[in-house]
Design a protein around this motif. Structure first.
Motif, mmCIF file in Angstrom:
data_model
loop_
_atom_site.group_PDB
_atom_site.id
_atom_site.type_symbol
_atom_site.label_atom_id
_atom_site.label_comp_id
_atom_site.label_asym_id
_atom_site.label_seq_id
_atom_site.Cartn_x
_atom_site.Cartn_y
_atom_site.Cartn_z
ATOM 1 N N MET A 40 0.808 -1.355 -0.141
ATOM 2 C CA MET A 40 -0.286 0.126 0.033
ATOM 3 C C MET A 40 1.183 1.472 0.035
ATOM 4 O O MET A 40 0.284 1.993 -0.656
ATOM 5 C CB MET A 40 -1.080 0.188 1.466
ATOM 6 C CG MET A 40 -2.034 1.024 1.663
ATOM 7 S SD MET A 40 -3.064 0.866 0.013
ATOM 8 C CE MET A 40 -3.807 2.334 0.251
ATOM 9 N N ASP A 45 -2.406 2.543 -3.666
ATOM 10 C CA ASP A 45 -4.291 2.354 -3.688
ATOM 11 C C ASP A 45 -4.340 1.385 -3.368
ATOM 12 O O ASP A 45 -3.265 -0.302 -3.464
ATOM 13 C CB ASP A 45 -4.804 2.034 -6.148
ATOM 14 C CG ASP A 45 -5.483 1.076 -6.279
ATOM 15 O OD1 ASP A 45 -6.300 0.014 -6.359
ATOM 16 O OD2 ASP A 45 -6.097 2.624 -6.384
ATOM 17 N N ALA A 46 -5.272 0.664 -2.697
ATOM 18 C CA ALA A 46 -5.794 -0.403 -2.050
ATOM 19 C C ALA A 46 -6.041 -2.139 -2.267
ATOM 20 O O ALA A 46 -5.281 -2.854 -2.237
ATOM 21 C CB ALA A 46 -7.312 -0.254 -0.667
ATOM 22 N N ASP A 47 -7.115 -1.821 -3.725
ATOM 23 C CA ASP A 47 -7.305 -2.834 -4.697
ATOM 24 C C ASP A 47 -5.951 -3.541 -5.689
ATOM 25 O O ASP A 47 -5.635 -4.210 -5.437
ATOM 26 C CB ASP A 47 -8.464 -2.273 -5.916
ATOM 27 C CG ASP A 47 -9.801 -1.908 -5.411
ATOM 28 O OD1 ASP A 47 -10.068 -2.478 -4.573
ATOM 29 O OD2 ASP A 47 -10.241 -1.437 -5.757
ATOM 30 N N GLU A 48 -4.972 -2.734 -5.628
ATOM 31 C CA GLU A 48 -3.745 -3.031 -6.232
ATOM 32 C C GLU A 48 -2.334 -3.106 -5.031
ATOM 33 O O GLU A 48 -2.145 -3.940 -5.344
ATOM 34 C CB GLU A 48 -3.170 -1.509 -7.380
ATOM 35 C CG GLU A 48 -3.848 -1.115 -8.378
ATOM 36 C CD GLU A 48 -2.871 -0.372 -9.101
ATOM 37 O OE1 GLU A 48 -2.457 0.309 -10.124
ATOM 38 O OE2 GLU A 48 -2.362 0.884 -8.042
ATOM 39 N N ALA A 50 -3.887 -5.176 -2.967
ATOM 40 C CA ALA A 50 -4.676 -6.503 -2.434
ATOM 41 C C ALA A 50 -4.281 -7.391 -3.472
ATOM 42 O O ALA A 50 -3.475 -8.745 -3.627
ATOM 43 C CB ALA A 50 -5.907 -6.032 -2.177
ATOM 44 N N ASP A 51 -4.459 -7.216 -5.028
ATOM 45 C CA ASP A 51 -3.528 -7.492 -6.187
ATOM 46 C C ASP A 51 -2.370 -8.125 -6.149
ATOM 47 O O ASP A 51 -1.770 -9.589 -5.967
ATOM 48 C CB ASP A 51 -3.926 -6.836 -6.497
ATOM 49 C CG ASP A 51 -5.471 -6.470 -7.397
ATOM 50 O OD1 ASP A 51 -6.022 -7.398 -7.130
ATOM 51 O OD2 ASP A 51 -5.393 -6.397 -8.428
ATOM 52 N N GLN A 54 -1.787 -10.631 -3.115
ATOM 53 C CA GLN A 54 -2.187 -12.020 -3.254
ATOM 54 C C GLN A 54 -0.636 -12.726 -4.631
ATOM 55 O O GLN A 54 -1.147 -14.336 -4.368
ATOM 56 C CB GLN A 54 -4.013 -12.142 -4.440
ATOM 57 C CG GLN A 54 -4.650 -11.588 -3.838
ATOM 58 C CD GLN A 54 -4.891 -12.148 -1.496
ATOM 59 O OE1 GLN A 54 -4.680 -13.741 -2.211
ATOM 60 N NE2 GLN A 54 -4.773 -11.715 -0.725
ATOM 61 N N SER A 85 5.322 -4.907 -6.413
ATOM 62 C CA SER A 85 4.784 -3.846 -5.644
ATOM 63 C C SER A 85 5.243 -2.736 -7.136
ATOM 64 O O SER A 85 4.141 -1.813 -7.792
ATOM 65 C CB SER A 85 4.996 -3.491 -5.074
ATOM 66 O OG SER A 85 3.912 -3.654 -4.078
ATOM 67 N N GLN A 88 3.945 -3.187 -10.334
ATOM 68 C CA GLN A 88 2.555 -2.553 -10.371
ATOM 69 C C GLN A 88 2.577 -1.031 -11.085
ATOM 70 O O GLN A 88 2.089 -0.455 -11.470
ATOM 71 C CB GLN A 88 1.737 -2.786 -9.574
ATOM 72 C CG GLN A 88 0.675 -2.358 -9.476
ATOM 73 C CD GLN A 88 -0.271 -2.729 -10.494
ATOM 74 O OE1 GLN A 88 -0.007 -4.356 -10.827
ATOM 75 N NE2 GLN A 88 -1.316 -2.739 -11.586
#
Length: 187
Positions: A40, A45-48, A50-51, A54, A85, A88
């Motif tokens: 984070m 970004d919380a969704d990114e 989380a991805d 995972q 990260s 991403q």
């Protein structure tokens, strides 16, 4: 003398190597919150995040046989999360401006080199860090929050050490400016 790492979760790692889903779940429970926080701070970004989390755990479980206990599982996992990260962020087409031709020593450093100015209310500073552009936030996070030095950052991001130093210096100045604009005063 060689460093010896004592991993308190060694037994879980061994069980994971043997295919134990229960051990995988236990490692996930132990490390997911800290790893999510790292992701984070980098991707903002919380969704990114989380991805990233995972994908990082899938990578770790897939490559668990490659883990040689040279560090703790947590440090190994942290490196996977940081690399994921950064990947991403690269997908977003983040642009770090190379400064290989710039003499870093000639850039005036108007800021006090004492980091005590950053020892104010943590939540306000963290929220303000999240407002920084990706390149600034990434270098600042890796340096200040994750403890990497500029040489390590340059290798992780595939940039020069001077670029890392300059991005950090600019990020710090921008952070101070944003904090001042918010009326947060300090010495």
């Amino acid at each position: 003398m060689e460093a010896v790492y004592v991993d308190q979760h060694y037994d879980l790692v061994v069980e994971c190597r043997n295919g134990s889903r229960k051990a995988q779940n236990e490692l996930y429970k132990l490390y997911s919150r800290a790893m999510f926080n790292i992701a984070m701070r980098i991707v903002n970004d919380a969704d990114e995040a989380a991805d990233v989390l995972q994908e990082a755990f899938i990578d770790a479980y897939t490559r668990i046989a490659d883990f040689r206990q040279e560090t703790t599982f947590g440090l190994w996992m942290k490196q996977i999360v940081i690399n994921r990260s950064i990947s991403q962020i690269r997908k977003r087409k983040m642009e770090l401006i190379p400064i290989d031709d710039t003499d870093v020593e000639s850039i005036p450093d108007d800021e006090v080199t004492d980091n005590s100015e950053f020892e104010m209310q943590v939540r306000q500073v963290q929220a303000t860090i999240q407002q920084l552009p990706d390149g600034y936030r990434l270098v600042l996070t890796l340096y200040l929050l994750e403890g990497y030095d500029h040489e390590e950052i340059s290798q992780i991001l595939r940039i020069s050490e001077n670029t890392s130093r300059t991005q950090f210096m600019r990020a710090r100045r921008k952070l101070v400016e944003l904090l001042r604009n918010q009326g947060i005063s300090y010495n």
